[in-house]
Design a protein around this motif. Structure first.
Motif, PDB file in Angstrom:
ATOM      1  N   SER A   1      -1.351  -0.658  -4.190  1.00 20.76           N
ATOM      2  CA  SER A   1      -1.923   0.502  -3.493  1.00 20.76           C
ATOM      3  C   SER A   1      -3.423   0.580  -3.722  1.00 20.76           C
ATOM      4  O   SER A   1      -4.197   0.814  -2.795  1.00 20.76           O
ATOM      5  CB  SER A   1      -1.267   1.806  -3.967  1.00 20.76           C
ATOM      6  OG  SER A   1       0.081   1.839  -3.573  1.00 20.76           O
TER       7      SER A   1
ATOM      8  N   TYR B   1      -7.432   7.162  -8.504  1.00 21.84           N
ATOM      9  CA  TYR B   1      -6.217   6.338  -8.486  1.00 21.84           C
ATOM     10  C   TYR B   1      -6.328   5.261  -9.574  1.00 21.84           C
ATOM     11  O   TYR B   1      -5.347   4.928 -10.245  1.00 21.84           O
ATOM     12  CB  TYR B   1      -6.036   5.689  -7.110  1.00 21.84           C
ATOM     13  CG  TYR B   1      -4.592   5.393  -6.757  1.00 21.84           C
ATOM     14  CD1 TYR B   1      -3.760   6.376  -6.223  1.00 21.84           C
ATOM     15  CD2 TYR B   1      -4.043   4.130  -6.958  1.00 21.84           C
ATOM     16  CE1 TYR B   1      -2.439   6.117  -5.894  1.00 21.84           C
ATOM     17  CE2 TYR B   1      -2.712   3.863  -6.630  1.00 21.84           C
ATOM     18  CZ  TYR B   1      -1.929   4.857  -6.097  1.00 21.84           C
ATOM     19  OH  TYR B   1      -0.616   4.596  -5.777  1.00 21.84           O
TER      20      TYR B   1
ATOM     21  N   MET C   1      -5.778   7.472   5.733  1.00 24.78           N
ATOM     22  CA  MET C   1      -6.684   7.058   4.665  1.00 24.78           C
ATOM     23  C   MET C   1      -7.479   5.845   5.124  1.00 24.78           C
ATOM     24  O   MET C   1      -8.092   5.157   4.317  1.00 24.78           O
ATOM     25  CB  MET C   1      -5.893   6.629   3.432  1.00 24.78           C
ATOM     26  CG  MET C   1      -4.856   7.605   2.995  1.00 24.78           C
ATOM     27  SD  MET C   1      -3.923   6.930   1.621  1.00 24.78           S
ATOM     28  CE  MET C   1      -2.745   8.243   1.393  1.00 24.78           C
TER      29      MET C   1
ATOM     30  N   TYR D   1       1.661  10.974   2.917  1.00 23.97           N
ATOM     31  CA  TYR D   1       0.980  10.344   1.787  1.00 23.97           C
ATOM     32  C   TYR D   1       1.625   9.003   1.491  1.00 23.97           C
ATOM     33  O   TYR D   1       0.960   8.005   1.231  1.00 23.97           O
ATOM     34  CB  TYR D   1       1.115  11.264   0.571  1.00 23.97           C
ATOM     35  CG  TYR D   1       0.423  10.747  -0.657  1.00 23.97           C
ATOM     36  CD1 TYR D   1      -0.954  10.856  -0.798  1.00 23.97           C
ATOM     37  CD2 TYR D   1       1.153  10.153  -1.682  1.00 23.97           C
ATOM     38  CE1 TYR D   1      -1.590  10.381  -1.927  1.00 23.97           C
ATOM     39  CE2 TYR D   1       0.514   9.681  -2.822  1.00 23.97           C
ATOM     40  CZ  TYR D   1      -0.854   9.795  -2.936  1.00 23.97           C
ATOM     41  OH  TYR D   1      -1.482   9.319  -4.055  1.00 23.97           O
ATOM     42  N   SER D   2       2.960   8.999   1.560  1.00 19.68           N
ATOM     43  CA  SER D   2       3.697   7.818   1.161  1.00 19.68           C
ATOM     44  C   SER D   2       3.432   6.627   2.080  1.00 19.68           C
ATOM     45  O   SER D   2       3.421   5.490   1.632  1.00 19.68           O
ATOM     46  CB  SER D   2       5.193   8.139   1.132  1.00 19.68           C
ATOM     47  OG  SER D   2       5.883   7.098   0.510  1.00 19.68           O
TER      48      SER D   2
ATOM     49  N   SER E   1       0.712   5.931   3.430  1.00 20.03           N
ATOM     50  CA  SER E   1      -0.728   5.624   3.398  1.00 20.03           C
ATOM     51  C   SER E   1      -1.392   5.884   4.754  1.00 20.03           C
ATOM     52  O   SER E   1      -2.199   5.080   5.229  1.00 20.03           O
ATOM     53  CB  SER E   1      -1.001   4.171   2.995  1.00 20.03           C
ATOM     54  OG  SER E   1      -0.491   3.887   1.736  1.00 20.03           O
TER      55      SER E   1
ATOM     56  N   SER F   1       0.826  -1.196   0.000  1.00 13.97           N
ATOM     57  CA  SER F   1       0.000   0.000   0.000  1.00 13.97           C
ATOM     58  C   SER F   1       0.867   1.256   0.000  1.00 13.97           C
ATOM     59  O   SER F   1       0.640   2.195  -0.756  1.00 13.97           O
ATOM     60  CB  SER F   1      -0.888   0.006   1.245  1.00 13.97           C
ATOM     61  OG  SER F   1      -1.561   1.226   1.334  1.00 13.97           O
ATOM     62  N   ALA F   2       1.880   1.233   0.860  1.00 11.11           N
ATOM     63  CA  ALA F   2       2.723   2.429   1.017  1.00 11.11           C
ATOM     64  C   ALA F   2       3.519   2.743  -0.246  1.00 11.11           C
ATOM     65  O   ALA F   2       3.621   3.896  -0.660  1.00 11.11           O
ATOM     66  CB  ALA F   2       3.663   2.231   2.210  1.00 11.11           C
TER      67      ALA F   2
ATOM     68  N   ILE G   1      -6.641   0.640  -1.029  1.00 10.91           N
ATOM     69  CA  ILE G   1      -7.669   1.691  -0.925  1.00 10.91           C
ATOM     70  C   ILE G   1      -9.044   1.049  -0.972  1.00 10.91           C
ATOM     71  O   ILE G   1      -9.941   1.380  -0.207  1.00 10.91           O
ATOM     72  CB  ILE G   1      -7.591   2.694  -2.115  1.00 10.91           C
ATOM     73  CG1 ILE G   1      -6.162   3.135  -2.373  1.00 10.91           C
ATOM     74  CG2 ILE G   1      -8.466   3.901  -1.845  1.00 10.91           C
ATOM     75  CD1 ILE G   1      -6.027   3.977  -3.630  1.00 10.91           C
TER      76      ILE G   1
ATOM     77  N   ILE H   1      -6.512   3.071   5.681  1.00 12.18           N
ATOM     78  CA  ILE H   1      -5.943   1.820   5.186  1.00 12.18           C
ATOM     79  C   ILE H   1      -5.215   1.043   6.278  1.00 12.18           C
ATOM     80  O   ILE H   1      -5.414  -0.162   6.447  1.00 12.18           O
ATOM     81  CB  ILE H   1      -4.967   2.115   4.027  1.00 12.18           C
ATOM     82  CG1 ILE H   1      -5.757   2.630   2.826  1.00 12.18           C
ATOM     83  CG2 ILE H   1      -4.150   0.888   3.667  1.00 12.18           C
ATOM     84  CD1 ILE H   1      -4.901   3.122   1.685  1.00 12.18           C
TER      85      ILE H   1
ATOM     86  N   GLY I   1       3.882   3.336  -3.729  1.00  9.59           N
ATOM     87  CA  GLY I   1       2.948   3.612  -4.813  1.00  9.59           C
ATOM     88  C   GLY I   1       3.480   4.726  -5.684  1.00  9.59           C
ATOM     89  O   GLY I   1       4.691   5.001  -5.695  1.00  9.59           O
ATOM     90  N   LEU I   2       2.563   5.382  -6.367  1.00  8.74           N
ATOM     91  CA  LEU I   2       2.993   6.434  -7.293  1.00  8.74           C
ATOM     92  C   LEU I   2       3.786   7.522  -6.588  1.00  8.74           C
ATOM     93  O   LEU I   2       4.708   8.102  -7.164  1.00  8.74           O
ATOM     94  CB  LEU I   2       1.767   7.031  -7.974  1.00  8.74           C
ATOM     95  CG  LEU I   2       0.997   6.022  -8.826  1.00  8.74           C
ATOM     96  CD1 LEU I   2      -0.351   6.573  -9.230  1.00  8.74           C
ATOM     97  CD2 LEU I   2       1.808   5.660 -10.059  1.00  8.74           C
ATOM     98  N   GLY I   3       3.430   7.809  -5.344  1.00 10.54           N
ATOM     99  CA  GLY I   3       4.123   8.871  -4.591  1.00 10.54           C
ATOM    100  C   GLY I   3       5.622   8.620  -4.491  1.00 10.54           C
ATOM    101  O   GLY I   3       6.432   9.544  -4.624  1.00 10.54           O
ATOM    102  N   ASN I   4       5.995   7.366  -4.246  1.00  7.12           N
ATOM    103  CA  ASN I   4       7.422   7.045  -4.137  1.00  7.12           C
ATOM    104  C   ASN I   4       8.136   7.306  -5.448  1.00  7.12           C
ATOM    105  O   ASN I   4       9.294   7.683  -5.483  1.00  7.12           O
ATOM    106  CB  ASN I   4       7.628   5.562  -3.815  1.00  7.12           C
ATOM    107  CG  ASN I   4       6.997   5.168  -2.517  1.00  7.12           C
ATOM    108  OD1 ASN I   4       5.806   5.352  -2.332  1.00  7.12           O
ATOM    109  ND2 ASN I   4       7.790   4.657  -1.610  1.00  7.12           N
TER     110      ASN I   4
ATOM    111  N   ILE J   1     -10.367   8.729  -3.126  1.00 14.09           N
ATOM    112  CA  ILE J   1      -9.129   8.460  -3.860  1.00 14.09           C
ATOM    113  C   ILE J   1      -9.321   7.332  -4.883  1.00 14.09           C
ATOM    114  O   ILE J   1      -8.788   7.367  -5.987  1.00 14.09           O
ATOM    115  CB  ILE J   1      -7.978   8.108  -2.889  1.00 14.09           C
ATOM    116  CG1 ILE J   1      -7.662   9.317  -2.003  1.00 14.09           C
ATOM    117  CG2 ILE J   1      -6.725   7.692  -3.650  1.00 14.09           C
ATOM    118  CD1 ILE J   1      -6.563   9.081  -0.990  1.00 14.09           C
TER     119      ILE J   1
HETATM  120  N1  PHE Z   1       1.141   5.519  -0.400  1.00 13.29           N
HETATM  121  C1  PHE Z   1       0.967   5.522  -1.799  1.00 13.29           C
HETATM  122  C2  PHE Z   1       2.107   6.224  -2.524  1.00 13.29           C
HETATM  123  O1  PHE Z   1       3.076   6.630  -1.957  1.00 13.29           O
HETATM  124  C3  PHE Z   1      -0.221   6.240  -2.255  1.00 13.29           C
HETATM  125  C4  PHE Z   1      -1.508   5.767  -1.887  1.00 13.29           C
HETATM  126  C5  PHE Z   1      -2.515   6.634  -1.964  1.00 13.29           C
HETATM  127  C6  PHE Z   1      -1.749   4.489  -1.483  1.00 13.29           C
HETATM  128  C7  PHE Z   1      -3.738   6.272  -1.635  1.00 13.29           C
HETATM  129  C8  PHE Z   1      -2.950   4.122  -1.126  1.00 13.29           C
HETATM  130  C9  PHE Z   1      -3.949   5.018  -1.193  1.00 13.29           C
HETATM  131  O2  PHE Z   1       2.007   6.401  -3.696  1.00 13.29           O
END
Ligand code: PHE
Length: 465
Positions: free
Chosen positions: A332, A104, A240, A234-235, A237, A23-24, A336, A242, A26-29, A100
Motif C-alpha cells: 500500500s 502511513y 487517492m 478507503y479499502s 484505494s 494497494s487495496a 501511495i 492511486i 492494507g491496514l483498513g482490511n 497520507i
Molecule cells: N486501501 C488500503 C487499506 O485498505 C489503504 C490505503 C490507504 C492504501 C492509502 C493506499 C493508500 O488499508
C-alpha cells in the motif's frame, strides 16, 4: 512538445491486478473491516458491503482506472487533460497521497517494530501493559523503524513499475494470501476456557458471519450503509490518485472490466478472511467485549494480548501475523508513493530517481514530525469528530474525511456531467469487449454515487448523526 521517456507499463493484467490489489489490501482490511463486521450486525454488514462493492465500488474504481489509461497521465495532470478547467482536481487528488504517505509510513514502522519483536522472541513483552504507548512516545525508536520502512518503500518505487512495483506485488500478494489462510485456519480451531466459560473460535465466527437483525431500525441501517461505504472507499484505494496512476500503466488491450472485478474480489475476500482470522481469536480469548477495539489499539494492544494468551504457539502466530501485515502495508505504501512520484515525473518532466528523492525528502521530514507528535510535539486537543488526536490523526482526518470525499464527488461530476460517462465507457470498451452494467454505471456516476458521497462526507465531519 518536450521529449519524454517512454511510459512504463505493467507486463500484463495479472501484474496490474496484483499491484492494484496490493494497494487495496492494507491496514483498513485488517484493522477496520473485522471490527465493523462485528459491530454492524455480522453477515448483514458483509452483505451490504458486497452489494456496495458491486455497484458503488465498481463505478468509482472503473472510473479512476479508465481516466488513468485514457490520459496516460498520473493524477496531478490527468484531470486537466480531460478538461482544462478541472486541473485543480488533479492537484487535490495528488495532495491526498502526499498527506497520507508520511503517516502511513509511521504506522508501517510500528508494524515493522512488532514484526521484529515477535521474530526475536520478544512477543510476550509486546503484550505488556503500556508497551505500545511507551514505544510510540519513545522518540528515537519510532523514527528509526519509520526510516527503514520508508526507505524500503522508496527503493521499490525507484526500481520502477516492472522491476519494482509489479515484482514486489507478484511475490508479496500470494505470500500474504497464504499467511492469512494459515492464521484464519488456526483461529477457527481455538477453544479457550476462562473460569467456567468455554468459548470457541467457531462461535466467534458466527458473530462475524451470521446476520444479526436484532434492534435494527431504519436509522441504524443507514448507519450500517454509511459505515460500509466509508470502509469500501478507503479499502479500494479510491480518491487517492492511486488507481489513476496504476491505470496509466495498463496496456490498451487489457480488460479494465475484468481487472476491476478481480481487484474487488481480492480486496473483499481478504477483508472477510481478516475477519475470520481476527474475530474468532479475539472472541475466544476476550469474549464479545474484546471486539470493541479497532485500529492501532486492536492491532498493537488487543491482538498481542491474544497472542500471549495462546501460550507457546502465540509467539509464532504473532510473528506470521505481523509479517502478513507488513506485506499488506508495504504494497500500500508503495502505491501511495508511486501516485506522488509519477505525478512529479509527468508534471515536471523529471527523472524517476529525482522524483523519488524529492518525495522521499519531503515525506521524511513530515513523518518525523508525525513521530514527534507522540513525544516532543505532544499536545492535547480535539476537533470535529476526532477527540484527543495527534498530528497523525489530523493528517488522517484531513485526507480521509475531507479531501477524499471532495475528490470522489468532483470526479463523479466531471465524468457524469462534464465529459460524460461515454468517455469512461469508450475507454473500457476499447479492447472490443462490452462494459456490462452500463446503465447501472451511468445512473451511479451521475446521481447515486455523488448523493451517497455527500451523505458520507456530512457524516464524517460530524454533521450527520
Ligand atoms: N486501501 C488500503 C487499506 O485498505 C489503504 C490505503 C490507504 C492504501 C492509502 C493506499 C493508500 O488499508
Amino acid at each position: 512538445m518536450e521529449k519524454q521517456p517512454k511510459r512504463h507499463s505493467f507486463t500484463g493484467s495479472l501484474g496490474f491486478v496484483l499491484a492494484a490489489a496490493g494497494s487495496a489490501v492494507g491496514l483498513g482490511n485488517i484493522w477496520r473491516f473485522p471490527y465493523l463486521a462485528a459491530k454492524d450486525g455480522g453477515g448483514m454488514f458483509i452483505a451490504v458491503y458486497i452489494v456496495l462493492a458491486l455497484t458503488f465500488g465498481f463505478t468509482l474504481l472503473i472510473t479512476e482506472v479508465a481516466i488513468g489509461r485514457r490520459t496516460k497521465q498520473s493524477p496531478l495532470t490527468a484531470y486537466g487533460v480531460l478538461s482544462r478547467k478541472w486541473n485543480w482536481l488533479g492537484i487535490v487528488s495528488c495532495l491526498v497521497p502526499a498527506i497520507i504517505m508520511p503517516y502511513y509510513c509511521v504506522i508501517g514502522g510500528w508494524v515493522l517494530k512488532y514484526f521484529t519483536k515477535y521474530l526475536t522472541g520478544g512477543g510476550a513483552a509486546a503484550a505488556g501493559d503500556g508497551y505500545f504507548s511507551s514505544f510510540i512516545s519513545g522518540g528515537f525508536q519510532p523514527i528509526l523503524v519509520m526510516t527503514v520502512f520508508m526507505l524500503a518503500t522508496a527503493f521499490v518505487v525507484y526500481r520502477g513499475v516492472n522491476s519494482g512495483i509489479e515484482k514486489l506485488s507478484k511475490i508479496l500478494m500470494p505470500a500474504l494470501v497464504a499467511l492469512v489462510l494459515v492464521i484464519a485456519g488456526f483461529s477457527l480451531t481455538i477453544t479457550h476456557t476462562d473460569g467456567d466459560t468455554t468459548r470457541t473460535g467457531l462461535q466467534g465466527l458466527a458473530v462475524c458471519l451470521i446476520p444479526d437483525f436484532k434492534g435494527m431500525t431504519l436509522g441504524k441501517l443507514v448507519g450500517v450503509v454509511l459505515d460500509a461505504m466509508g470502509q469500501l472507499f478507503y479499502s479500494l484505494s479510491i480518491a487517492m490518485g492511486i488507481m489513476v496512476a496504476y491505470g496509466s500503466y495498463l496496456h490498451d488491450d487489457a480488460s479494465i472490466r475484468r481487472s476491476v472485478n478481480r481487484i474487488e474480489i481480492f480486496d473483499t475476500a481478504i477483508a472477510i478472511l481478516a475477519g475470520v482470522m481476527i474475530i474468532p481469536a479475539v472472541f475466544a480469548f476476550e469474549g464479545r467485549a474484546g471486539m470493541d477495539a479497532s485500529g492501532p489499539e486492536l492491532m498493537f494492544v488487543s491482538l498481542p494480548r491474544v497472542f500471549s494468551e495462546m501460550g507457546a504457539l502465540g509467539g509464532f502466530v504473532g510473528c506470521i501475523f505481523f509479517a502478513m501485515v507488513l506485506f499488506a502495508a508495504l504494497t500500500s505504501a508503495v502505491s501511495i508513493m508511486e501516485a506522488v512520484v509519477s505525478s512529479f515525473m509527468d508534471k515536471f518532466k523529471m527523472s524517476r530517481a529525482k522524483a523519488v528523492g524529492i518525495v522521499f525528502g519531503l515525506s521524511y521530514a513530515a513523518a518525523i514530525l508525525v513521530c514527534l507528535g507522540y513525544n516532543a510535539l505532544y499536545f492535547e486537543f480535539s476537533f470535529s469528530t476526532v477527540s484527543g488526536g495527534q498530528i497523525l490523526d489530523i493528517l488522517d482526518f484531513v485526507s480521509n474525511n475531507i479531501l477524499m470525499p471532495v475528490v470522489a464527488v468532483a470526479t463523479c461530476i466531471l465524468i457524469g456531467w462534464i465529459v460524460k460517462p461515454k468517455t469512461v465507457i469508450d475507454e473500457v470498451e476499447k479492447n472490443g469487449e462490452k462494459m456490462g452494467r452500463r446503465g447501472l454505471y451511468i445512473v451511479m456516476i451521475k446521481y447515486i454515487a455523488p448523493a451517497l458521497l455527500i451523505l458520507l462526507f456530512l457524516k464524517s465531519i460530524g454533521l450527520l448523526g
